[in-house]
Write a protein that holds these residues in place. Structure first.
Motif, short mmCIF file in Angstrom:
data_model
loop_
_atom_site.label_atom_id
_atom_site.label_comp_id
_atom_site.label_asym_id
_atom_site.label_seq_id
_atom_site.Cartn_x
_atom_site.Cartn_y
_atom_site.Cartn_z
N ALA A 21 0.84 -1.20 0.00
CA ALA A 21 0.00 0.00 0.00
C ALA A 21 0.88 1.25 0.00
CB ALA A 21 -0.93 -0.02 1.20
N ALA A 22 1.94 1.18 0.72
CA ALA A 22 2.83 2.33 0.78
C ALA A 22 3.63 2.48 -0.53
CB ALA A 22 3.79 2.20 1.95
N GLY A 23 3.99 1.37 -1.16
CA GLY A 23 4.82 1.43 -2.36
C GLY A 23 4.01 1.42 -3.63
N GLY A 24 2.74 1.14 -3.59
CA GLY A 24 1.89 1.12 -4.76
C GLY A 24 2.03 -0.10 -5.63
N ALA A 25 2.46 -1.20 -5.05
CA ALA A 25 2.61 -2.41 -5.85
C ALA A 25 1.41 -3.32 -5.62
CB ALA A 25 3.90 -3.11 -5.47
N GLY A 26 0.29 -2.98 -6.15
CA GLY A 26 -0.97 -3.71 -5.97
C GLY A 26 -0.94 -5.08 -6.60
N ASN A 27 -0.33 -5.15 -7.79
CA ASN A 27 -0.27 -6.46 -8.47
C ASN A 27 0.58 -7.46 -7.67
OD1 ASN A 27 -1.87 -5.72 -10.58
ND2 ASN A 27 -0.17 -5.11 -11.92
N LEU A 28 1.66 -6.97 -7.16
CA LEU A 28 2.52 -7.84 -6.36
C LEU A 28 1.79 -8.35 -5.13
CD1 LEU A 28 5.34 -9.06 -6.00
CD2 LEU A 28 5.99 -6.97 -4.83
N LEU A 29 1.04 -7.46 -4.52
CA LEU A 29 0.26 -7.82 -3.35
C LEU A 29 -0.80 -8.85 -3.70
CD1 LEU A 29 -0.50 -7.38 -0.37
CD2 LEU A 29 -1.96 -5.50 -1.13
N LYS A 30 -1.47 -8.65 -4.82
CA LYS A 30 -2.52 -9.56 -5.24
C LYS A 30 -1.94 -10.95 -5.51
CE LYS A 30 -6.32 -10.14 -8.26
NZ LYS A 30 -7.32 -9.78 -9.05
N LEU A 33 -1.04 -12.59 -2.26
CA LEU A 33 -2.24 -13.04 -1.54
C LEU A 33 -2.83 -14.30 -2.18
CD1 LEU A 33 -4.03 -9.66 -0.70
CD2 LEU A 33 -2.89 -11.21 0.89
N ASP A 34 -2.79 -14.37 -3.51
CA ASP A 34 -3.27 -15.56 -4.21
C ASP A 34 -2.42 -16.78 -3.83
OD1 ASP A 34 -5.33 -14.25 -5.46
OD2 ASP A 34 -4.24 -13.94 -7.36
N LYS A 35 -1.10 -16.59 -3.82
CA LYS A 35 -0.21 -17.68 -3.42
C LYS A 35 -0.48 -18.11 -1.99
CE LYS A 35 3.78 -16.98 -6.40
NZ LYS A 35 5.21 -16.67 -6.45
N GLN A 36 -0.68 -17.12 -1.14
CA GLN A 36 -0.94 -17.43 0.27
C GLN A 36 -2.26 -18.18 0.41
OE1 GLN A 36 -1.11 -14.00 2.81
NE2 GLN A 36 -1.16 -15.24 4.67
N GLU A 37 -3.26 -17.80 -0.35
CA GLU A 37 -4.57 -18.47 -0.29
C GLU A 37 -4.43 -19.92 -0.78
OE1 GLU A 37 -8.98 -18.01 -2.22
OE2 GLU A 37 -7.78 -16.20 -2.00
N LYS A 38 -3.66 -20.13 -1.85
CA LYS A 38 -3.44 -21.48 -2.34
C LYS A 38 -2.69 -22.32 -1.28
CE LYS A 38 -3.43 -20.37 -7.23
NZ LYS A 38 -2.63 -20.25 -8.46
N MET A 39 -1.72 -21.69 -0.63
CA MET A 39 -0.99 -22.40 0.43
C MET A 39 -1.92 -22.78 1.57
SD MET A 39 2.91 -20.92 0.82
CE MET A 39 2.58 -20.31 2.40
N PHE A 40 -2.83 -21.88 1.95
CA PHE A 40 -3.81 -22.19 2.99
C PHE A 40 -4.71 -23.35 2.56
CE2 PHE A 40 -3.48 -17.74 4.92
CZ PHE A 40 -2.87 -18.20 6.08
N ASP A 41 -5.15 -23.31 1.31
CA ASP A 41 -6.01 -24.40 0.80
C ASP A 41 -5.26 -25.73 0.84
OD1 ASP A 41 -8.09 -22.66 0.41
OD2 ASP A 41 -7.72 -22.41 -1.75
N LYS A 42 -4.00 -25.72 0.39
CA LYS A 42 -3.21 -26.95 0.42
C LYS A 42 -3.00 -27.42 1.87
CE LYS A 42 -0.62 -26.70 -3.87
NZ LYS A 42 0.71 -26.69 -4.47
N LEU A 43 -2.74 -26.45 2.76
CA LEU A 43 -2.55 -26.79 4.17
C LEU A 43 -3.81 -27.43 4.75
CD1 LEU A 43 -0.79 -26.69 6.74
CD2 LEU A 43 -1.70 -24.39 7.14
N LEU A 44 -4.96 -26.87 4.45
CA LEU A 44 -6.23 -27.43 4.94
C LEU A 44 -6.48 -28.82 4.35
CD1 LEU A 44 -8.59 -24.31 4.94
CD2 LEU A 44 -7.64 -25.50 6.92
N ASP A 45 -6.20 -28.96 3.03
CA ASP A 45 -6.36 -30.28 2.41
C ASP A 45 -5.42 -31.30 3.07
OD1 ASP A 45 -8.30 -29.45 0.67
OD2 ASP A 45 -6.94 -29.17 -1.04
N THR A 46 -4.18 -30.88 3.32
CA THR A 46 -3.21 -31.77 3.96
C THR A 46 -3.67 -32.14 5.37
OG1 THR A 46 -1.43 -30.75 2.68
CG2 THR A 46 -0.79 -32.01 4.62
N GLN A 47 -4.20 -31.17 6.10
CA GLN A 47 -4.71 -31.45 7.45
C GLN A 47 -5.88 -32.44 7.40
OE1 GLN A 47 -5.59 -27.52 8.98
NE2 GLN A 47 -3.70 -27.48 10.20
#
Length: 158
Positions: A21-30, A33-47
């Protein structure tokens, strides 16, 4: 442990959002966040998969334990039968030994009785011979009397 990792990831995400937000890199953030969401999904599937595997393992362990207990009970039953059979065999062996001893004693007694009977018969024959020699010659008119005595002597000889 998993909750700690999730909390750390949330903190990292928040920090990344602040930086973006401070640097204006919205795409990088998105993308992050997508990678993090996929990791959470994989983590939940693994659990979920791990939880199911643990559940299946526990069910299998329970089945194996039940089979083991059943096998152990069967083994105990068989062992009791074997012990009972061994006791019966021991009793039968002792009874056989006793019967053999009784049989031997009876055989010896029978042989002794046969020997005694033989001696008695010999004595009776000797006595019969002495009786016959002691009887004087009877006149011919007493022949009927002689015939009556002969069967008695024959019985004594037998």
């Amino acid at each position: 442990m998993m909750n700690e990792q999730m909390q750390e990831m949330e903190e990292v995400s928040k920090e990344l959002l602040k930086l973006l937000a401070a640097g204006g890199a919205g795409n990088l953030l998105k993308r992050s966040l997508d990678k993090q969401e996929k990791m959470f999904d994989k983590l939940l599937d693994t659990q979920l998969t791990a939880a199911q595997l643990v559940k299946d393992l526990l069910a299998t362990e329970e089945k194996v334990a039940q089979k083991l207990l059943a096998g152990e009970e069967e083994m105990q039953t068989s062992l009791q039968k074997v012990l009972a059979m061994e006791e019966a065999l021991q009793r039968a062996s002792e009874e056989d030994t006793s019967l053999r001893a009784d049989s031997s004693a009876l055989r010896r007694e029978l042989e002794e009785l046969r020997a005694e009977l033989g001696r008695l018969q010999d004595d009776m024959e000797d006595n019969t011979g002495m009786v016959n020699s002691a009887i004087p010659s009877w006149p011919s008119h007493c022949s009927a009397h002689q015939h009556r005595q002969q069967p008695a002597l024959q019985v004594l000889r037998q």
